[in-house]
Design a protein around this motif. Structure first.
Motif, PDB file in Angstrom:
ATOM      1  N   UNK A   1     -30.893  66.787 -14.740  1.00  0.00           N
ATOM      2  CA  UNK A   1     -32.221  67.452 -13.818  1.00  0.00           C
ATOM      3  C   UNK A   1     -31.673  67.167 -12.289  1.00  0.00           C
ATOM      4  N   UNK A   2     -31.628  65.830 -12.018  1.00  0.00           N
ATOM      5  CA  UNK A   2     -30.999  65.237 -10.568  1.00  0.00           C
ATOM      6  C   UNK A   2     -29.707  65.955 -10.416  1.00  0.00           C
ATOM      7  N   UNK A   3     -28.566  65.820 -11.270  1.00  0.00           N
ATOM      8  CA  UNK A   3     -27.537  66.461 -10.896  1.00  0.00           C
ATOM      9  C   UNK A   3     -27.657  67.817 -10.545  1.00  0.00           C
ATOM     10  N   UNK A   4     -28.137  68.561 -11.332  1.00  0.00           N
ATOM     11  CA  UNK A   4     -28.337  70.095 -11.498  1.00  0.00           C
ATOM     12  C   UNK A   4     -29.122  70.292 -10.023  1.00  0.00           C
ATOM     13  N   UNK A   5     -29.897  69.726  -9.445  1.00  0.00           N
ATOM     14  CA  UNK A   5     -30.597  69.790  -8.198  1.00  0.00           C
ATOM     15  C   UNK A   5     -29.604  69.616  -7.112  1.00  0.00           C
ATOM     16  N   UNK A   6     -28.820  68.391  -7.321  1.00  0.00           N
ATOM     17  CA  UNK A   6     -27.460  68.246  -6.206  1.00  0.00           C
ATOM     18  C   UNK A   6     -26.687  69.297  -6.174  1.00  0.00           C
ATOM     19  N   UNK A   7     -26.441  70.156  -7.280  1.00  0.00           N
ATOM     20  CA  UNK A   7     -25.742  71.599  -7.133  1.00  0.00           C
ATOM     21  C   UNK A   7     -26.426  72.588  -6.828  1.00  0.00           C
ATOM     22  N   UNK A   8     -27.878  72.484  -6.308  1.00  0.00           N
ATOM     23  CA  UNK A   8     -28.516  73.635  -6.039  1.00  0.00           C
ATOM     24  C   UNK A   8     -28.867  74.411  -7.242  1.00  0.00           C
ATOM     25  N   UNK A   9     -28.870  73.815  -8.457  1.00  0.00           N
ATOM     26  CA  UNK A   9     -29.445  74.738  -9.540  1.00  0.00           C
ATOM     27  C   UNK A   9     -30.769  73.971  -9.935  1.00  0.00           C
ATOM     28  N   UNK A  10     -31.857  74.467  -9.684  1.00  0.00           N
ATOM     29  CA  UNK A  10     -33.204  73.733  -9.908  1.00  0.00           C
ATOM     30  C   UNK A  10     -33.630  74.083 -11.379  1.00  0.00           C
ATOM     31  N   UNK A  11     -33.871  72.992 -12.091  1.00  0.00           N
ATOM     32  CA  UNK A  11     -34.686  73.290 -13.373  1.00  0.00           C
ATOM     33  C   UNK A  11     -36.036  72.996 -13.338  1.00  0.00           C
ATOM     34  N   UNK A  12     -37.110  73.944 -13.320  1.00  0.00           N
ATOM     35  CA  UNK A  12     -38.270  73.584 -12.968  1.00  0.00           C
ATOM     36  C   UNK A  12     -39.030  72.299 -13.989  1.00  0.00           C
ATOM     37  N   UNK A  13     -39.568  71.729 -13.056  1.00  0.00           N
ATOM     38  CA  UNK A  13     -39.948  70.301 -13.616  1.00  0.00           C
ATOM     39  C   UNK A  13     -40.994  70.313 -14.760  1.00  0.00           C
ATOM     40  N   UNK A  14     -41.674  71.571 -14.701  1.00  0.00           N
ATOM     41  CA  UNK A  14     -42.730  71.596 -15.575  1.00  0.00           C
ATOM     42  C   UNK A  14     -41.896  71.865 -16.945  1.00  0.00           C
ATOM     43  N   UNK A  15     -40.907  72.372 -17.011  1.00  0.00           N
ATOM     44  CA  UNK A  15     -40.145  72.382 -18.255  1.00  0.00           C
ATOM     45  C   UNK A  15     -39.856  70.976 -18.985  1.00  0.00           C
ATOM     46  N   UNK A  16     -39.501  70.189 -17.913  1.00  0.00           N
ATOM     47  CA  UNK A  16     -38.903  68.905 -18.261  1.00  0.00           C
ATOM     48  C   UNK A  16     -40.059  68.031 -18.576  1.00  0.00           C
ATOM     49  N   UNK A  17     -41.258  67.942 -17.896  1.00  0.00           N
ATOM     50  CA  UNK A  17     -42.478  67.305 -18.123  1.00  0.00           C
ATOM     51  C   UNK A  17     -43.017  67.536 -19.278  1.00  0.00           C
ATOM     52  N   UNK A  18     -43.162  68.876 -19.669  1.00  0.00           N
ATOM     53  CA  UNK A  18     -43.628  69.376 -20.834  1.00  0.00           C
ATOM     54  C   UNK A  18     -42.984  68.722 -22.262  1.00  0.00           C
ATOM     55  N   UNK A  19     -41.482  68.803 -22.100  1.00  0.00           N
ATOM     56  CA  UNK A  19     -40.632  68.294 -23.106  1.00  0.00           C
ATOM     57  C   UNK A  19     -40.940  66.581 -23.265  1.00  0.00           C
ATOM     58  N   UNK A  20     -41.158  66.280 -22.180  1.00  0.00           N
ATOM     59  CA  UNK A  20     -41.470  64.697 -22.215  1.00  0.00           C
ATOM     60  C   UNK A  20     -42.603  64.355 -22.663  1.00  0.00           C
TER      61      UNK A  20
END
Length: 244
Positions: free
Chosen positions: A200-219
């Motif tokens: 997710x951090x690498x994607x943010x660096x390339x301006x491809x934002x993965x909504x954090x809600x999806x990540x935190x829900x998966x976690x």
């Protein structure tokens, strides 16, 4: 300062920002819990204290240089159609570091590679743990403070939210670390989370934002499944013990 204490909007901003900072701090706590698991208990406690103290220091320093931090989002060069700022480069570097570190740890767990090499380097283990915590603290602090800048206008609210979030991180880090150390399967799950966060951090660096809600829900979902798994395992052990 007094007008902030009596302003409902200021209190609402403080509560919202504190909640966001705590959520963003979960990544930090997971990383520190995993990274200190390989060193002795006393050193692990000290490393956790130092790591979280540094997380607080880095966040306050970054808030203190607010104008400079905002400048980090300005593009410094372009490549393959992407404009990269210093923030992007730090996020990409930090994400790659997380992916590499988590992959290395997963390999060590799968291969049970805790042999002589680690014993010989035990004297330097504490130092390298602190170095790794410092690197990831800087990465997560940057993400956290940029969120704070976007959420609030008053520096006092930002500092208060960061301090409260770091205190909660400090209180929760001990139980989280003990739980991870006592249950090997949760450590593997935590390492998988770190790979996910790194991507997710690498994607943010390339301006491809993965909504954090999806990540935190998966976690949260995976953590809930693992919690019930640990609970079921504990109950099976109790049931298998012969009654006296």
């Amino acid at each position: 300062m007094m007008h902030l204490l009596t302003s409902p909007e200021a209190w609402a901003a403080l509560l919202t920002l504190t909640a966001l900072e705590i959520v963003l701090g979960i990544d930090n706590v997971i990383f520190i819990s995993v990274i200190v698991a390989r060193i002795p208990k006393q050193q692990a406690h000290r490393a956790r204290q130092i790591g979280l103290a540094l997380a607080l220091v880095f966040r306050i320093i970054l808030l203190s240089v607010l104008v400079w931090l905002i400048g980090l989002t300005a593009p410094v060069f372009s490549f393959a159609g992407f404009d990269f700022s210093w923030r992007d480069l730090i996020l990409i570097g930090g994400g790659l570091f997380l992916i590499a570190k988590a992959t290395h740890e997963i390999h060590g767990e799968v291969e049970a590679d805790e042999g002589e090499g680690e014993e010989r380097s035990a004297g330097n283990a504490f130092f390298w743990v602190i170095v790794q915590i410092v690197i990831i603290d800087i990465v997560f602090s940057l993400d956290s403070i940029i969120t704070a800048i976007g959420m609030a206008q008053d520096i006092e609210i930002m500092v208060a939210a960061v301090v409260i979030a770091c205190l909660i991180m400090y209180i929760s880090s001990g139980p989280v670390s003990r739980f991870v150390a006592e249950h090997p399967t949760t450590k593997m799950l935590a390492l998988a989370f770190l790979v996910l966060i790194g991507v997710a951090l690498v994607a943010d660096g390339f301006h491809f934002h993965i909504p954090r809600g999806y990540i935190y829900f998966a976690i949260a979902f995976s953590a809930a499944v693992e919690f019930f798994n640990v609970l079921a395992k504990r109950n099976r052990k109790k049931a298998s013990k012969p009654s006296v």
